[in-house]
Motif scaffolding. Structure first.
Motif, PDB file in Angstrom:
ATOM      1  N   ARG A 323       0.839  -1.208   0.000  1.00  0.00           N
ATOM      2  CA  ARG A 323       0.000   0.000   0.000  1.00  0.00           C
ATOM      3  C   ARG A 323       0.867   1.249   0.000  1.00  0.00           C
ATOM      4  O   ARG A 323       0.579   2.239  -0.688  1.00  0.00           O
ATOM      5  N   ARG A 324       1.939   1.232   0.795  1.00  0.00           N
ATOM      6  CA  ARG A 324       2.807   2.404   0.867  1.00  0.00           C
ATOM      7  C   ARG A 324       3.550   2.630  -0.440  1.00  0.00           C
ATOM      8  O   ARG A 324       3.732   3.773  -0.877  1.00  0.00           O
ATOM      9  N   ALA A 325       3.988   1.550  -1.062  1.00  0.00           N
ATOM     10  CA  ALA A 325       4.814   1.676  -2.271  1.00  0.00           C
ATOM     11  C   ALA A 325       4.011   1.564  -3.558  1.00  0.00           C
ATOM     12  O   ALA A 325       4.569   1.732  -4.656  1.00  0.00           O
ATOM     13  N   SER A 420      -2.624 -28.479  -6.749  1.00  0.00           N
ATOM     14  CA  SER A 420      -3.514 -27.510  -7.377  1.00  0.00           C
ATOM     15  C   SER A 420      -3.310 -26.176  -6.692  1.00  0.00           C
ATOM     16  O   SER A 420      -3.265 -26.108  -5.453  1.00  0.00           O
ATOM     17  N   VAL A 421      -3.174 -25.121  -7.489  1.00  0.00           N
ATOM     18  CA  VAL A 421      -2.825 -23.804  -6.949  1.00  0.00           C
ATOM     19  C   VAL A 421      -3.885 -22.788  -7.363  1.00  0.00           C
ATOM     20  O   VAL A 421      -4.250 -22.691  -8.541  1.00  0.00           O
ATOM     21  N   GLY A 422      -4.353 -22.041  -6.355  1.00  0.00           N
ATOM     22  CA  GLY A 422      -5.244 -20.916  -6.619  1.00  0.00           C
ATOM     23  C   GLY A 422      -4.546 -19.621  -6.284  1.00  0.00           C
ATOM     24  O   GLY A 422      -3.783 -19.550  -5.309  1.00  0.00           O
ATOM     25  N   VAL A 423      -4.781 -18.563  -7.079  1.00  0.00           N
ATOM     26  CA  VAL A 423      -4.053 -17.303  -6.927  1.00  0.00           C
ATOM     27  C   VAL A 423      -5.036 -16.138  -6.819  1.00  0.00           C
ATOM     28  O   VAL A 423      -5.997 -16.045  -7.585  1.00  0.00           O
ATOM     29  N   SER A 424      -4.765 -15.271  -5.827  1.00  0.00           N
ATOM     30  CA  SER A 424      -5.462 -13.978  -5.763  1.00  0.00           C
ATOM     31  C   SER A 424      -4.407 -12.892  -5.659  1.00  0.00           C
ATOM     32  O   SER A 424      -3.331 -13.121  -5.095  1.00  0.00           O
ATOM     33  N   ILE A 425      -4.702 -11.700  -6.210  1.00  0.00           N
ATOM     34  CA  ILE A 425      -3.695 -10.650  -6.325  1.00  0.00           C
ATOM     35  C   ILE A 425      -4.201  -9.365  -5.667  1.00  0.00           C
ATOM     36  O   ILE A 425      -5.341  -8.954  -5.867  1.00  0.00           O
ATOM     37  N   PHE A 426      -3.321  -8.777  -4.872  1.00  0.00           N
ATOM     38  CA  PHE A 426      -3.589  -7.450  -4.300  1.00  0.00           C
ATOM     39  C   PHE A 426      -2.948  -6.410  -5.212  1.00  0.00           C
ATOM     40  O   PHE A 426      -1.800  -6.586  -5.627  1.00  0.00           O
ATOM     41  N   PRO A 427      -3.637  -5.314  -5.567  1.00  0.00           N
ATOM     42  CA  PRO A 427      -4.943  -4.878  -5.043  1.00  0.00           C
ATOM     43  C   PRO A 427      -6.111  -5.187  -5.983  1.00  0.00           C
ATOM     44  O   PRO A 427      -7.236  -4.843  -5.656  1.00  0.00           O
ATOM     45  N   THR A 428      -5.839  -5.852  -7.109  1.00  0.00           N
ATOM     46  CA  THR A 428      -6.909  -6.004  -8.108  1.00  0.00           C
ATOM     47  C   THR A 428      -8.012  -6.949  -7.644  1.00  0.00           C
ATOM     48  O   THR A 428      -9.181  -6.743  -7.965  1.00  0.00           O
ATOM     49  N   LEU A 433      -7.049  -9.167   4.073  1.00  0.00           N
ATOM     50  CA  LEU A 433      -6.435 -10.476   4.184  1.00  0.00           C
ATOM     51  C   LEU A 433      -7.449 -11.590   3.980  1.00  0.00           C
ATOM     52  O   LEU A 433      -7.233 -12.519   3.195  1.00  0.00           O
ATOM     53  N   GLY A 434      -8.561 -11.529   4.713  1.00  0.00           N
ATOM     54  CA  GLY A 434      -9.569 -12.576   4.621  1.00  0.00           C
ATOM     55  C   GLY A 434     -10.156 -12.701   3.225  1.00  0.00           C
ATOM     56  O   GLY A 434     -10.409 -13.816   2.735  1.00  0.00           O
TER      57      GLY A 434
END
Length: 461
Positions: A323-325, A420-428, A433-434
């Motif tokens: 968030r800062r960068a 099996s891998v699931g991916v979520s990306i911040f900030p999109t 966290l939850g």
């Protein structure tokens, strides 16, 4: 985890207490045999010393027997016997003190061998300090029977002090320390038996009260165990040596004082150094224990990876930095395909070996800024930071799939798994966290439904 060294110490102390009681009985019986046979050595140890009163010897036998019976008692209903025996000893001491205070003069110390007690010129009676000590030890044992351990120990220490003063009086030939006013002095072996009985009482409960502080495995306990014997034994020995040297004419009083002071200072310096070492060692052990506790609280005990608590903390920190960068953080949720079969066919020990190897392979695929964690079972998470290109996430995920699909050698056989891998990306894909975790979890299940051994990214709808 129990402290086995301390358990051995407690066992040794209990045994020493039993031996002290048994030795007291043996010596007291010897005194009674001395009165029966006229053997002066048994009655008074050395020629010219006062003999132990036979009732004093009987009181020692009764008190030691009461302590031994109490140690073997298995229920509260069996305590009346040692309580009654202790009451008899305490009553004997009180009656004899009353005689010295001119309150009453019941002949409790003339119940046996009465005709032989007055043949030596000075009537042999139970000495005032002897009677006082029997009262102290009787009260101490009474408190012990009712669970008041600290009070019992303090009363026992009073008896130790009285007996120790008498022994110092014998060692230094100071009559005023052995006797009260002009009354009969405490016998030499009476003082020794009081020390044995007080020690037996203190050692009967080695894990509690004052003895508990000494037997403790803490730094304080180690310091006391190092210092106490030296402080109790060395000064009297030094003083005795000084006195004997002066009496023999080897040196004068000034030199004797100087020698005693120098030896005392040297002893103090040695004890200070030993105390500092013990404290340092205790502090080092405490730090190691804190480190172990911290690791158990934040790391998985099987794989050594961060656990859920540490993972959530690392992810929060990563999100704050992003968030800062204005950067990007990827959360990978990984679940092993076919792991249940490993447990069912090869056993849980083999399954644990697989999980350890999975953790090792995951760590080799990541950078130092990334975090791999085990949430539980065969579920793992990975936090990727400092992402310059979203395509890099796919590269890392595919490298993980390749590594984790390699055979695992467990229980003498090869086990083949995938992930099996699931991916979520911040900030999109989310900010919290939850939210990111649930989205990565959902994406992982899509990868499983799509045929496993795949990577699925969260799709915003």
């Amino acid at each position: 985890m129990p402290d086995f060294a301390n358990e051995r110490l407690l066992k040794w102390v209990r045994t020493a207490g039993v031996v002290s009681s048994a030795l007291t009985i043996v010596v007291a019986i010897g005194v009674l045999l001395g009165w029966e046979t006229g053997n002066q050595s048994l009655k008074s140890v050395m020629p010219g010393l006062v003999a132990m009163n036979p009732v004093t010897a009987i009181c020692f036998i009764v008190l030691a027997a009461a302590l031994l019976i109490w140690g073997k008692a298995t229920s509260g209903s069996q305590l009346w016997v040692p309580l009654a025996l202790t009451a008899v000893v305490t009553l004997c001491g009180l009656v004899r003190l009353g005689a010295y205070l001119s309150v009453w003069d019941l002949p409790v110390d003339r119940l046996v061998f009465a005709s032989r007690l007055d043949t030596g010129g000075v009537p042999n009676r139970m000495a005032p300090n002897t009677a006082f000590n029997f009262c102290l030890l009787g009260l101490a044992f009474g408190h012990l029977l009712f669970g008041h351990v600290k009070r019992a120990h303090f009363l026992a220490l009073g008896a130790v002090l009285t007996a120790f003063i008498a022994l110092i009086g014998y060692a230094y030939s100071v009559t005023s320390l052995v006797r009260v006013a002009a009354f009969i002095p405490m016998a030499l072996h009476t003082a020794v038996l009081f020390l044995l009985m007080a020690a037996a009482l203190l050692w009967a409960t080695p894990e509690a009260g004052l003895t508990g502080a000494i037997t403790s495995s803490t730094a304080g306990g180690r310091v006391i165990r190092r210092m106490l014997p030296t402080l109790v034994l060395v000064p009297p020995v030094l003083g005795w040596l000084r006195l004997q040297g002066e009496l023999a004419g080897f040196f004068g009083p000034a030199f004797g004082v100087a020698m005693f002071v120098g030896a005392t200072v040297a002893m103090g310096m040695a004890l200070t150094w030993l105390t500092a070492k013990a404290v340092d060692r205790g502090e080092a052990e405490r730090r190691r224990a804190d480190e172990i506790t911290l690791r158990l609280a934040h790391f998985d005990s099987l794989t050594g990876l961060p656990n859920r608590l540490m993972f959530e903390d690392r992810l929060r920190q990563a999100l704050a930095r992003a968030r800062r960068a204005g950067g990007t953080v990827a959360l990978l949720f990984l679940d092993l395909d076919g792991f249940k079969k490993v447990n069912d066919i090869l056993g849980h020990a083999a399954g644990d070996q697989v999980l350890k190897q999975v953790a090792q392979r995951m760590e080799t695929a990541l950078r130092s800024v990334d975090t791999a964690a085990r949430l539980g079972g065969d579920e793992f998470t990975i936090v990727l930071e400092q992402i310059k290109n979203v395509n890099d996430i796919e590269v890392v995920a595919q490298r993980l799939l390749l590594l984790l699909s390699q055979p695992y050698l467990v229980a003498g056989t090869e086990a083949r798994l995938s992930a099996s891998v699931g991916v979520s990306i911040f900030p999109t894909d989310g900010q919290a966290l939850g939210e990111l975790l649930s989205q990565a979890d959902a994406a992982m299940y899509r990868a499983k439904r799509a045929g496993k051994n795949q990577v699925a990214f969260h799709a915003v709808t």
